[in-house]
Design a protein around this motif. Structure first.
Motif, PDB file in Angstrom:
ATOM      1  N   PRO A  12     -24.745  33.255   0.524  1.00  0.00           N
ATOM      2  CA  PRO A  12     -26.136  33.583   0.196  1.00  0.00           C
ATOM      3  C   PRO A  12     -27.090  32.403   0.342  1.00  0.00           C
ATOM      4  CG  PRO A  12     -24.763  33.513  -1.781  1.00  0.00           C
ATOM      5  CD  PRO A  12     -23.838  33.477  -0.611  1.00  0.00           C
ATOM      6  N   LEU A  13     -26.540  31.196   0.458  1.00  0.00           N
ATOM      7  CA  LEU A  13     -27.379  30.020   0.636  1.00  0.00           C
ATOM      8  C   LEU A  13     -27.598  29.664   2.105  1.00  0.00           C
ATOM      9  CD1 LEU A  13     -26.235  27.578  -2.201  1.00  0.00           C
ATOM     10  CD2 LEU A  13     -28.326  28.923  -2.060  1.00  0.00           C
ATOM     11  N   ASP A  14     -27.084  30.473   3.006  1.00  0.00           N
ATOM     12  CA  ASP A  14     -27.257  30.187   4.432  1.00  0.00           C
ATOM     13  C   ASP A  14     -28.721  29.987   4.819  1.00  0.00           C
ATOM     14  OD1 ASP A  14     -24.696  29.910   5.318  1.00  0.00           O
ATOM     15  OD2 ASP A  14     -24.454  31.990   5.958  1.00  0.00           O
ATOM     16  N   PRO A  15     -29.665  30.819   4.323  1.00  0.00           N
ATOM     17  CA  PRO A  15     -31.072  30.571   4.690  1.00  0.00           C
ATOM     18  C   PRO A  15     -31.581  29.221   4.206  1.00  0.00           C
ATOM     19  CG  PRO A  15     -30.791  32.773   3.771  1.00  0.00           C
ATOM     20  CD  PRO A  15     -29.518  32.041   3.518  1.00  0.00           C
ATOM     21  N   VAL A  16     -31.076  28.765   3.068  1.00  0.00           N
ATOM     22  CA  VAL A  16     -31.489  27.471   2.526  1.00  0.00           C
ATOM     23  C   VAL A  16     -30.954  26.340   3.401  1.00  0.00           C
ATOM     24  CG1 VAL A  16     -31.313  25.901   0.555  1.00  0.00           C
ATOM     25  CG2 VAL A  16     -31.618  28.351   0.181  1.00  0.00           C
ATOM     26  N   TYR A  17     -29.669  26.437   3.774  1.00  0.00           N
ATOM     27  CA  TYR A  17     -29.112  25.429   4.669  1.00  0.00           C
ATOM     28  C   TYR A  17     -29.876  25.402   5.994  1.00  0.00           C
ATOM     29  CZ  TYR A  17     -25.094  25.483   1.470  1.00  0.00           C
ATOM     30  OH  TYR A  17     -24.291  25.416   0.366  1.00  0.00           O
ATOM     31  N   ALA A  18     -30.247  26.586   6.470  1.00  0.00           N
ATOM     32  CA  ALA A  18     -30.996  26.660   7.719  1.00  0.00           C
ATOM     33  C   ALA A  18     -32.349  25.969   7.581  1.00  0.00           C
ATOM     34  CB  ALA A  18     -31.184  28.117   8.141  1.00  0.00           C
ATOM     35  N   ALA A  19     -33.021  26.213   6.446  1.00  0.00           N
ATOM     36  CA  ALA A  19     -34.330  25.589   6.217  1.00  0.00           C
ATOM     37  C   ALA A  19     -34.214  24.075   6.121  1.00  0.00           C
ATOM     38  CB  ALA A  19     -34.954  26.154   4.944  1.00  0.00           C
ATOM     39  N   LEU A  20     -33.202  23.598   5.421  1.00  0.00           N
ATOM     40  CA  LEU A  20     -33.015  22.158   5.264  1.00  0.00           C
ATOM     41  C   LEU A  20     -32.639  21.494   6.589  1.00  0.00           C
ATOM     42  CD1 LEU A  20     -31.080  22.117   1.868  1.00  0.00           C
ATOM     43  CD2 LEU A  20     -33.414  21.323   2.264  1.00  0.00           C
ATOM     44  N   GLY A  21     -31.980  22.254   7.462  1.00  0.00           N
ATOM     45  CA  GLY A  21     -31.583  21.694   8.753  1.00  0.00           C
ATOM     46  C   GLY A  21     -32.674  21.750   9.795  1.00  0.00           C
TER      47      GLY A  21
END
Length: 207
Positions: A12-21
């Motif tokens: 569920p944190l995939d969008p967050v990792y994407a944003a941080l990357g």
């Protein structure tokens, strides 16, 4: 930067990792108001806010606060836990963690810092760094007396979706000022909080 296909998302944190990357640019309370000229050489005070996310099962939820109506600045507004960096804080992340501990009772040992979003400049003269963190285990939120009226959480899926945002305007210092909102239930999330979340949503979508 890792590319994530929507159908392949499991964490569920995939969008967050994407944003941080996805390295973005600094945002500002003035982004939607090109007619407001910012003075050159202005001095901004460093501040850090925590973007604390807890994953319970398959859903991630973001914790926010509602500021006390008795406060002098931004009474009753929705905000991230956080505040200005003190001299005793070794860095901006430490400031965000300290403030979150004070404001919502989140122990720093129960937090995994994932990274930082681009800084945000506020109309009140702060250079705010959003520190994104995962809450490791359930905790008992405790609002700081006199500072925080309420602590609540919203689904990450709600605030990470650009379609949930709209633009409104109100008069500020004699002129009309536009700003983002991302309402959720009875909560009117706007201003710097909504702008930071919108930047995260845009970065996740572009990743």
């Amino acid at each position: 930067m890792r590319k994530i296909h929507p159908m392949a998302m499991r964490d569920p944190l995939d969008p967050v990792y994407a944003a941080l990357g996805n390295t973005g640019i600094a945002s500002s309370d003035y982004d939607l108001n090109a007619d407001i000229a910012l003075p050159e050489g202005r001095k901004l005070r460093p501040a850090g806010v925590l973007v604390p996310i807890f994953c319970g099962g398959s859903e991630a939820r973001l914790f926010l606060t509602k500021r006390s109506s008795a406060l002098r600045h931004h009474p009753g507004q929705i905000a991230f836990p956080g505040g200005k960096q003190d001299e005793a804080d070794p860095d901006i992340t430490a400031a965000a963690l300290r403030e979150a501990h004070e404001e919502i009772g989140l122990d720093p040992s129960n937090v995994e810092v994932l990274g930082c979003l681009p800084a945000h400049e506020t109309v009140t003269g702060f250079h705010v760094t959003p520190v994104v963190a995962r809450i490791m285990a359930p905790f008992d939120p405790r609002p700081e007396t006199g500072e925080v009226a309420e602590i609540f959480d919203v689904p990450l899926s709600h605030v990470i979706n650009p379609a949930q945002y709209s633009i409104q305007a109100r008069r500020w210092r004699g002129t009309w000022r536009k700003y983002y909102i991302v309402p959720f239930g009875p909560y009117y999330i706007w201003g710097a909080t909504a702008r930071i979340l919108r930047a995260m949503a845009d970065a996740a979508e572009k990743a």
